[in-house]
Write an enzyme that holds these catalytic residues in place. Structure first.
Site, PDB file in Angstrom:
ATOM      1  CB  SER A 125      -1.039  -0.131   1.173  1.00  0.00           C
ATOM      2  OG  SER A 125      -0.231  -0.358   2.342  1.00  0.00           O
ATOM      3  CD  GLU A 126       4.867  -0.269   0.950  1.00  0.00           C
ATOM      4  OE1 GLU A 126       5.552  -1.142   1.816  1.00  0.00           O
ATOM      5  OE2 GLU A 126       4.056  -0.886   0.170  1.00  0.00           O
ATOM      6  CB  VAL A 127       2.367   3.779  -4.505  1.00  0.00           C
ATOM      7  CG1 VAL A 127       3.764   3.193  -4.978  1.00  0.00           C
ATOM      8  CG2 VAL A 127       1.237   2.840  -4.901  1.00  0.00           C
ATOM      9  CG  LEU A 129       0.161   5.067   2.837  1.00  0.00           C
ATOM     10  CD1 LEU A 129       0.873   4.393   4.039  1.00  0.00           C
ATOM     11  CD2 LEU A 129      -1.262   5.939   3.382  1.00  0.00           C
TER      12      LEU A 129
END
Length: 250
Positions: A125-127, A129
């Protein structure tokens, strides 16, 4: 202060449990430090043959502790933690008690074997954020199908356990009621392996292939001869011929 990581050991198996359900076992500085300390201790314990990494609550690991990250301060030593698991001479089995996100997938891929419930979900889910799965890519890209890694690193899409198994994140996805039996199946098999041989066998997928087939055969011939001359091999072959268990089986 209650610990965030708990340890139990029985029959040569050390179970290391993330116990911070209030924040979904997120990788806070304190949890990472406690986990490193615990794993270092079990690695040095000769009575421990296999390590199982699991969690409490409905989530295995939600990734970074975002509240802590937002507050500033030194980041947790995630690279050191993942390296410790990756290089452990003892097999490490991930027993996912639920979903994993972002940095939690770094833990999963650092382990040698990963088993989860087929109800679990996963996401990088990093991108979404505004960040990237940089550090965990080191272990993830050594396990995952490269096309799938590109897809999920870029999209942040949630995917299920069946897909996680297909792309190399999990060895096995099983119904929740079969999870403990599946873990016991793997740990039971691992306990039958000789400790030194397991440590060497763990490194083989990382050593081969090398620069060339000829170089690989030369290095592996040397390693094979070394192992056949070892005390473990003498005991293992004798036990096989004498139809008994070798002495390293608990």
């Amino acid at each position: 202060m209650e610990p965030l990581v708990r340890l139990t050991a029985e029959g040569g198996i050390a179970t290391v449990t993330l116990d911070s359900p209030r924040n979904r076992n997120a990788l806070s500085s304190r949890l990472v430090a406690e986990l490193r300390e615990t794993l270092t201790a079990v690695t040095a314990d000769d009575s421990v043959r296999v390590v199982v990494l699991t969690g409490t609550g409905p989530v295995f690991c939600a990734g970074a502790d975002l509240k802590e990250q937002r507050a500033g301060g030194a980041p947790p030593d995630v690279p050191g933690l993942l390296t410790l698991i990756w290089e452990s001479p003892k097999p490490v089995v991930a027993r996912l008690n639920g979903p994993a996100r972002a940095g939690g997938l770094g833990l999963v891929t650092a382990c040698d074997i990963a088993i989860g419930p087929d109800t679990a979900t996963f996401a990088f889910s990093e991108v979404r954020l505004g960040v990237v799965p940089a550090m965990i890519a080191v272990t993830c890209l050594r396990r995952m199908d490269p096309r799938a890694a590109a897809e999920y690193f870029l999209t942040g899409e949630v995917f299920d356990a069946r897909r996680a198994q297909e792309i190399g994140l999990l060895n096995r996805a099983v119904p929740p009621e079969e999870l403990d039996a599946a873990v016991a199946h793997y740990t039971g098999m691992l306990l039958r392996g000789a400790p030194e041989a397991l440590a060497v066998a763990k490194r083989l997928p990382r050593l081969v292939p090398g620069a060339s087939v000829a170089e690989d055969f030369a290095r592996m011939a040397e390693l094979s001869a070394e192992r056949f001359a070892s005390e473990e091999a003498r005991e293992g072959i004798a036990a096989f011929l004498e139809k008994r268990d070798p002495r390293w089986i608990p």
